[in-house]
Design a protein around this motif. Sequence first.
Motif, mmCIF file in Angstrom:
data_model
loop_
_atom_site.group_PDB
_atom_site.id
_atom_site.type_symbol
_atom_site.label_atom_id
_atom_site.label_comp_id
_atom_site.label_asym_id
_atom_site.label_seq_id
_atom_site.Cartn_x
_atom_site.Cartn_y
_atom_site.Cartn_z
ATOM 1 N N SER A 64 42.419 38.766 38.467
ATOM 2 C CA SER A 64 42.196 37.326 38.568
ATOM 3 C C SER A 64 41.214 36.871 37.494
ATOM 4 N N ASN A 65 41.528 35.762 36.876
ATOM 5 C CA ASN A 65 40.635 35.134 35.903
ATOM 6 C C ASN A 65 40.114 33.852 36.537
ATOM 7 N N ASN A 66 38.853 33.862 36.943
ATOM 8 C CA ASN A 66 38.244 32.703 37.592
ATOM 9 C C ASN A 66 37.542 31.781 36.597
ATOM 10 N N ASN A 67 37.793 31.984 35.313
ATOM 11 C CA ASN A 67 37.129 31.208 34.266
ATOM 12 C C ASN A 67 38.008 30.048 33.802
ATOM 13 N N TYR A 68 37.419 29.154 33.018
ATOM 14 C CA TYR A 68 38.137 28.011 32.467
ATOM 15 C C TYR A 68 38.609 28.284 31.041
ATOM 16 N N TYR A 69 38.706 29.554 30.665
ATOM 17 C CA TYR A 69 39.218 29.965 29.360
ATOM 18 C C TYR A 69 40.071 31.211 29.554
ATOM 19 N N PRO A 70 41.023 31.471 28.640
ATOM 20 C CA PRO A 70 41.908 32.624 28.800
ATOM 21 C C PRO A 70 41.180 33.946 28.560
ATOM 22 N N ARG A 73 47.727 38.634 28.593
ATOM 23 C CA ARG A 73 46.941 37.405 28.573
ATOM 24 C C ARG A 73 46.972 36.766 29.956
ATOM 25 N N ILE A 74 45.786 36.402 30.411
ATOM 26 C CA ILE A 74 45.664 35.738 31.704
ATOM 27 C C ILE A 74 45.048 34.373 31.446
ATOM 28 N N GLY A 75 45.771 33.353 31.793
ATOM 29 C CA GLY A 75 45.319 31.989 31.551
ATOM 30 C C GLY A 75 44.132 31.613 32.411
ATOM 31 N N PRO A 76 43.540 30.472 32.124
ATOM 32 C CA PRO A 76 42.404 29.994 32.915
ATOM 33 C C PRO A 76 42.799 29.819 34.383
ATOM 34 N N THR A 131 38.649 51.973 34.113
ATOM 35 C CA THR A 131 37.968 50.984 33.290
ATOM 36 C C THR A 131 39.012 50.031 32.730
ATOM 37 N N LEU A 132 38.744 48.757 32.851
ATOM 38 C CA LEU A 132 39.601 47.718 32.315
ATOM 39 C C LEU A 132 38.823 47.023 31.207
ATOM 40 N N THR A 133 39.367 47.001 30.004
ATOM 41 C CA THR A 133 38.695 46.342 28.882
ATOM 42 C C THR A 133 39.303 44.959 28.700
ATOM 43 N N CYS A 134 38.443 43.941 28.742
ATOM 44 C CA CYS A 134 38.876 42.552 28.615
ATOM 45 C C CYS A 134 38.178 41.899 27.432
ATOM 46 N N SER A 135 38.855 40.943 26.863
ATOM 47 C CA SER A 135 38.320 40.222 25.719
ATOM 48 C C SER A 135 38.438 38.723 25.991
ATOM 49 N N TYR A 136 37.366 37.995 25.699
ATOM 50 C CA TYR A 136 37.373 36.547 25.879
ATOM 51 C C TYR A 136 36.295 35.935 24.996
ATOM 52 N N LEU A 137 36.582 34.786 24.429
ATOM 53 C CA LEU A 137 35.641 34.047 23.591
ATOM 54 C C LEU A 137 34.970 34.950 22.545
ATOM 55 N N SER A 138 35.745 35.756 21.859
ATOM 56 C CA SER A 138 35.263 36.685 20.810
ATOM 57 C C SER A 138 34.285 37.716 21.350
ATOM 58 N N HIS A 139 34.402 38.047 22.625
ATOM 59 C CA HIS A 139 33.534 39.025 23.276
ATOM 60 C C HIS A 139 34.417 40.019 24.024
ATOM 61 N N SER A 140 34.045 41.291 23.978
ATOM 62 C CA SER A 140 34.779 42.330 24.697
ATOM 63 C C SER A 140 33.888 42.912 25.787
ATOM 64 N N GLU A 141 34.487 43.222 26.929
ATOM 65 C CA GLU A 141 33.719 43.726 28.057
ATOM 66 C C GLU A 141 34.539 44.747 28.833
ATOM 67 N N GLN A 142 33.864 45.777 29.347
ATOM 68 C CA GLN A 142 34.528 46.787 30.168
ATOM 69 C C GLN A 142 34.148 46.580 31.627
ATOM 70 N N LEU A 143 35.163 46.552 32.482
ATOM 71 C CA LEU A 143 34.959 46.401 33.923
ATOM 72 C C LEU A 143 35.338 47.716 34.589
ATOM 73 N N VAL A 144 34.420 48.264 35.352
ATOM 74 C CA VAL A 144 34.629 49.542 36.020
ATOM 75 C C VAL A 144 35.068 49.274 37.455
ATOM 76 N N PHE A 145 36.055 50.050 37.937
ATOM 77 C CA PHE A 145 36.491 49.904 39.318
ATOM 78 C C PHE A 145 36.811 51.278 39.888
ATOM 79 N N GLN A 146 36.832 51.345 41.208
ATOM 80 C CA GLN A 146 37.226 52.580 41.881
ATOM 81 C C GLN A 146 37.890 52.239 43.201
ATOM 82 N N SER A 147 38.694 53.174 43.671
ATOM 83 C CA SER A 147 39.396 52.992 44.927
ATOM 84 C C SER A 147 39.807 54.364 45.443
#
Length: 117
Positions: A4-10, A37-40, A80-96
């Motif tokens: 889910s993308n809860n932001n107002y940018y893609p 790509r996940i829209g706003p 790890t999920l690597t996401c990019s937005y607004l010229s910034h890259s970020e890694q999100l860690v998850f487990q299950s």
Amino acid sequence: MSISNNNYYPVAVTQLTIEVLHLSLVVGQVSNRLLLRIGPLASEQMLYTVANRIWDENTYKICTWLKIKVHHVLLHIQGTLTCSYLSHSEQLVFQSYEYVDCRGNTSKPHLLVPRPP
């Protein structure tokens, strides 16, 4: 996996890396470079498969002995999920955790929900 993308940018998902562990041993890995790509204010589904093989003797007995009524093996999934937005890259860690019915070699899929900022 539901993202889910809860932001107002893609947001663009650029890489997914997953390890599957059984009894603290890595039994499967996958790493995919992809572009999703996940829209706003939108959500997307991402399917993935991790092939794994368990060589533990006790697990083999659980899966093959007819006297045992439950044939579930617990797998720990971390990724790890690597996401990019607004010229910034970020890694999100998850487990299950996932129970696999080794007798029928099946499992019920479920959703993991990492959320980009």
